[in-house]
Design a protein around this motif. Structure first.
Motif, PDB file in Angstrom:
ATOM      1  N   VAL A   1     -28.115 -22.161 -49.102  1.00 10.45           N
ATOM      2  CA  VAL A   1     -28.181 -20.816 -48.523  1.00 10.45           C
ATOM      3  C   VAL A   1     -27.710 -19.785 -49.544  1.00 10.45           C
ATOM      4  CG1 VAL A   1     -27.172 -19.294 -46.766  1.00 10.45           C
ATOM      5  CG2 VAL A   1     -27.986 -21.560 -46.126  1.00 10.45           C
ATOM      6  N   GLU A   2     -26.662 -20.105 -50.254  1.00 10.10           N
ATOM      7  CA  GLU A   2     -26.132 -19.193 -51.275  1.00 10.10           C
ATOM      8  C   GLU A   2     -27.185 -18.925 -52.364  1.00 10.10           C
ATOM      9  OE1 GLU A   2     -22.039 -18.675 -53.810  1.00 10.10           O
ATOM     10  OE2 GLU A   2     -22.876 -20.691 -53.638  1.00 10.10           O
ATOM     11  N   GLU A   3     -27.873 -19.973 -52.792  1.00 12.77           N
ATOM     12  CA  GLU A   3     -28.922 -19.817 -53.814  1.00 12.77           C
ATOM     13  C   GLU A   3     -30.071 -18.956 -53.287  1.00 12.77           C
ATOM     14  OE1 GLU A   3     -29.825 -23.879 -54.732  1.00 12.77           O
ATOM     15  OE2 GLU A   3     -28.188 -24.059 -56.183  1.00 12.77           O
ATOM     16  N   GLU A   4     -30.456 -19.171 -52.023  1.00 12.46           N
ATOM     17  CA  GLU A   4     -31.528 -18.371 -51.426  1.00 12.46           C
ATOM     18  C   GLU A   4     -31.123 -16.901 -51.348  1.00 12.46           C
ATOM     19  OE1 GLU A   4     -32.231 -20.260 -47.660  1.00 12.46           O
ATOM     20  OE2 GLU A   4     -33.324 -21.939 -48.561  1.00 12.46           O
ATOM     21  N   LEU A   5     -29.874 -16.669 -50.949  1.00 10.29           N
ATOM     22  CA  LEU A   5     -29.384 -15.290 -50.867  1.00 10.29           C
ATOM     23  C   LEU A   5     -29.332 -14.639 -52.247  1.00 10.29           C
ATOM     24  CD1 LEU A   5     -26.542 -15.599 -48.212  1.00 10.29           C
ATOM     25  CD2 LEU A   5     -28.754 -14.472 -47.945  1.00 10.29           C
ATOM     26  N   GLU A   6     -28.938 -15.389 -53.240  1.00 14.04           N
ATOM     27  CA  GLU A   6     -28.894 -14.871 -54.608  1.00 14.04           C
ATOM     28  C   GLU A   6     -30.296 -14.494 -55.084  1.00 14.04           C
ATOM     29  OE1 GLU A   6     -27.492 -13.476 -58.106  1.00 14.04           O
ATOM     30  OE2 GLU A   6     -26.266 -14.115 -56.412  1.00 14.04           O
ATOM     31  N   THR A   7     -31.281 -15.339 -54.755  1.00 11.62           N
ATOM     32  CA  THR A   7     -32.674 -15.042 -55.119  1.00 11.62           C
ATOM     33  C   THR A   7     -33.140 -13.756 -54.432  1.00 11.62           C
ATOM     34  OG1 THR A   7     -33.162 -17.390 -55.420  1.00 11.62           O
ATOM     35  CG2 THR A   7     -35.037 -15.927 -55.064  1.00 11.62           C
ATOM     36  N   GLU A   8     -32.853 -13.644 -53.143  1.00 12.99           N
ATOM     37  CA  GLU A   8     -33.231 -12.438 -52.401  1.00 12.99           C
ATOM     38  C   GLU A   8     -32.532 -11.211 -52.973  1.00 12.99           C
ATOM     39  OE1 GLU A   8     -32.868 -12.710 -48.136  1.00 12.99           O
ATOM     40  OE2 GLU A   8     -33.683 -14.739 -48.141  1.00 12.99           O
ATOM     41  N   LEU A   9     -31.276 -11.364 -53.314  1.00  7.27           N
ATOM     42  CA  LEU A   9     -30.514 -10.257 -53.890  1.00  7.27           C
ATOM     43  C   LEU A   9     -31.134  -9.788 -55.206  1.00  7.27           C
ATOM     44  CD1 LEU A   9     -28.014  -8.424 -53.813  1.00  7.27           C
ATOM     45  CD2 LEU A   9     -26.767 -10.239 -54.991  1.00  7.27           C
ATOM     46  N   GLN A  10     -31.532 -10.732 -56.044  1.00  4.08           N
ATOM     47  CA  GLN A  10     -32.166 -10.382 -57.314  1.00  4.08           C
ATOM     48  C   GLN A  10     -33.488  -9.655 -57.083  1.00  4.08           C
ATOM     49  OE1 GLN A  10     -30.776 -10.513 -60.274  1.00  4.08           O
ATOM     50  NE2 GLN A  10     -28.952 -11.407 -59.351  1.00  4.08           N
ATOM     51  N   GLU A  11     -34.254 -10.092 -56.086  1.00  5.91           N
ATOM     52  CA  GLU A  11     -35.527  -9.439 -55.773  1.00  5.91           C
ATOM     53  C   GLU A  11     -35.288  -8.005 -55.298  1.00  5.91           C
ATOM     54  OE1 GLU A  11     -37.466 -12.000 -52.943  1.00  5.91           O
ATOM     55  OE2 GLU A  11     -37.865 -13.551 -54.438  1.00  5.91           O
ATOM     56  N   VAL A  12     -34.303  -7.825 -54.437  1.00  6.68           N
ATOM     57  CA  VAL A  12     -33.981  -6.483 -53.941  1.00  6.68           C
ATOM     58  C   VAL A  12     -33.492  -5.603 -55.098  1.00  6.68           C
ATOM     59  CG1 VAL A  12     -32.363  -5.176 -52.492  1.00  6.68           C
ATOM     60  CG2 VAL A  12     -33.502  -7.199 -51.575  1.00  6.68           C
ATOM     61  N   LYS A  13     -32.679  -6.163 -55.958  1.00  4.92           N
ATOM     62  CA  LYS A  13     -32.183  -5.420 -57.116  1.00  4.92           C
ATOM     63  C   LYS A  13     -33.337  -4.977 -58.012  1.00  4.92           C
ATOM     64  CE  LYS A  13     -28.971  -5.853 -60.979  1.00  4.92           C
ATOM     65  NZ  LYS A  13     -28.081  -6.729 -61.720  1.00  4.92           N
ATOM     66  N   LYS A  14     -34.297  -5.867 -58.229  1.00  2.00           N
ATOM     67  CA  LYS A  14     -35.466  -5.538 -59.057  1.00  2.00           C
ATOM     68  C   LYS A  14     -36.271  -4.413 -58.410  1.00  2.00           C
ATOM     69  CE  LYS A  14     -39.525  -7.690 -61.176  1.00  2.00           C
ATOM     70  NZ  LYS A  14     -40.292  -8.917 -61.345  1.00  2.00           N
ATOM     71  N   MET A  15     -36.482  -4.502 -57.081  1.00  2.00           N
ATOM     72  CA  MET A  15     -37.225  -3.456 -56.376  1.00  2.00           C
ATOM     73  C   MET A  15     -36.499  -2.110 -56.470  1.00  2.00           C
ATOM     74  SD  MET A  15     -38.827  -5.439 -53.000  1.00  2.00           S
ATOM     75  CE  MET A  15     -37.638  -4.674 -51.991  1.00  2.00           C
ATOM     76  N   LEU A  16     -35.185  -2.127 -56.325  1.00  2.00           N
ATOM     77  CA  LEU A  16     -34.412  -0.892 -56.417  1.00  2.00           C
ATOM     78  C   LEU A  16     -34.495  -0.286 -57.812  1.00  2.00           C
ATOM     79  CD1 LEU A  16     -31.215  -1.770 -54.342  1.00  2.00           C
ATOM     80  CD2 LEU A  16     -33.006  -0.139 -53.747  1.00  2.00           C
ATOM     81  N   GLU A  17     -34.447  -1.127 -58.826  1.00  2.00           N
ATOM     82  CA  GLU A  17     -34.558  -0.635 -60.206  1.00  2.00           C
ATOM     83  C   GLU A  17     -35.930  -0.005 -60.434  1.00  2.00           C
ATOM     84  OE1 GLU A  17     -33.654  -4.104 -62.543  1.00  2.00           O
ATOM     85  OE2 GLU A  17     -31.492  -3.823 -62.342  1.00  2.00           O
ATOM     86  N   GLN A  18     -36.986  -0.648 -59.910  1.00  2.00           N
ATOM     87  CA  GLN A  18     -38.334  -0.094 -60.047  1.00  2.00           C
ATOM     88  C   GLN A  18     -38.445   1.243 -59.313  1.00  2.00           C
ATOM     89  OE1 GLN A  18     -40.711  -3.337 -58.558  1.00  2.00           O
ATOM     90  NE2 GLN A  18     -40.915  -4.298 -60.557  1.00  2.00           N
ATOM     91  N   THR A  19     -37.857   1.297 -58.125  1.00  2.00           N
ATOM     92  CA  THR A  19     -37.877   2.534 -57.345  1.00  2.00           C
ATOM     93  C   THR A  19     -37.148   3.643 -58.090  1.00  2.00           C
ATOM     94  OG1 THR A  19     -37.963   1.289 -55.275  1.00  2.00           O
ATOM     95  CG2 THR A  19     -37.233   3.586 -55.132  1.00  2.00           C
ATOM     96  N   LEU A  20     -36.007   3.312 -58.663  1.00  2.00           N
ATOM     97  CA  LEU A  20     -35.236   4.294 -59.423  1.00  2.00           C
ATOM     98  C   LEU A  20     -36.022   4.785 -60.633  1.00  2.00           C
ATOM     99  CD1 LEU A  20     -32.621   5.850 -59.952  1.00  2.00           C
ATOM    100  CD2 LEU A  20     -31.763   3.836 -61.166  1.00  2.00           C
ATOM    101  N   GLN A  21     -36.655   3.864 -61.344  1.00  2.00           N
ATOM    102  CA  GLN A  21     -37.459   4.255 -62.506  1.00  2.00           C
ATOM    103  C   GLN A  21     -38.608   5.167 -62.085  1.00  2.00           C
ATOM    104  OE1 GLN A  21     -38.591   0.515 -64.252  1.00  2.00           O
ATOM    105  NE2 GLN A  21     -36.624   0.220 -65.277  1.00  2.00           N
ATOM    106  N   GLN A  22     -39.275   4.827 -60.981  1.00  2.00           N
ATOM    107  CA  GLN A  22     -40.388   5.650 -60.495  1.00  2.00           C
ATOM    108  C   GLN A  22     -39.881   7.026 -60.088  1.00  2.00           C
ATOM    109  OE1 GLN A  22     -43.724   4.907 -60.623  1.00  2.00           O
ATOM    110  NE2 GLN A  22     -43.882   7.076 -60.111  1.00  2.00           N
ATOM    111  N   ARG A  23     -38.718   7.054 -59.476  1.00  2.00           N
ATOM    112  CA  ARG A  23     -38.153   8.343 -59.056  1.00  2.00           C
ATOM    113  C   ARG A  23     -37.837   9.211 -60.269  1.00  2.00           C
ATOM    114  NH1 ARG A  23     -33.082   9.433 -54.989  1.00  2.00           N
ATOM    115  NH2 ARG A  23     -33.248  11.682 -55.053  1.00  2.00           N
ATOM    116  N   GLN A  24     -37.312   8.584 -61.326  1.00  2.00           N
ATOM    117  CA  GLN A  24     -37.016   9.341 -62.543  1.00  2.00           C
ATOM    118  C   GLN A  24     -38.302   9.886 -63.157  1.00  2.00           C
ATOM    119  OE1 GLN A  24     -34.836   6.330 -64.687  1.00  2.00           O
ATOM    120  NE2 GLN A  24     -32.863   7.019 -63.897  1.00  2.00           N
ATOM    121  N   VAL A  25     -39.359   9.076 -63.149  1.00  2.00           N
ATOM    122  CA  VAL A  25     -40.655   9.533 -63.662  1.00  2.00           C
ATOM    123  C   VAL A  25     -41.153  10.701 -62.810  1.00  2.00           C
ATOM    124  CG1 VAL A  25     -43.098   8.901 -63.912  1.00  2.00           C
ATOM    125  CG2 VAL A  25     -41.313   7.361 -64.748  1.00  2.00           C
ATOM    126  N   ASP A  26     -41.058  10.549 -61.485  1.00  2.00           N
ATOM    127  CA  ASP A  26     -41.508  11.612 -60.578  1.00  2.00           C
ATOM    128  C   ASP A  26     -40.712  12.901 -60.808  1.00  2.00           C
ATOM    129  OD1 ASP A  26     -43.322   9.845 -59.502  1.00  2.00           O
ATOM    130  OD2 ASP A  26     -42.166   9.456 -57.669  1.00  2.00           O
TER     131      ASP A  26
END
Length: 100
Positions: free
Chosen positions: A29-54
């Motif tokens: 469960v911990e490994e699954e949560l870590e994977t999900e956390l990394q995916e969310v972190k990646k999405m947030l970073e992409q969103t932040l980058q897009q916002r900076q571009v915008d």
């Protein structure tokens, strides 16, 4: 007494096995949560980058429009001066014609 000891040992073995299974499940469960956390972190970073571009695009568009507005304001002021000059010239011509 030996049977009692064997029974206790089996119970302890069973308990250890259950605990080990619980630990393995926890780790899974911990490994699954870590994977999900990394995916969310990646999405947030992409969103932040897009916002900076915008934001950069908006800032550029605002600067462009501000420059255009300034240019048009100067153009209008120039046209108003020309119109005022033409009006005065026209009035002067009328006065001259009336004096003749």
């Amino acid at each position: 007494e030996e049977e009692l000891m064997k029974k206790k040992l089996r119970e302890m073995d069973d308990m250890v096995e259950r605990r080990q299974n619980e630990l393995e499940n926890f780790i899974k469960v911990e490994e699954e949560l870590e994977t999900e956390l990394q995916e969310v972190k990646k999405m947030l970073e992409q969103t932040l980058q897009q916002r900076q571009v915008d934001e950069q695009k908006w800032a550029q568009a605002k600067a462009d429009l501000s420059g255009q507005l300034s240019s048009k304001t100067q153009e209008i002021q120039s046209l108003m001066r020309d119109l005022d000059y033409s009006r005065k010239s026209h009035e002067e011509m009328i006065c001259e014609m009336e004096q003749r």
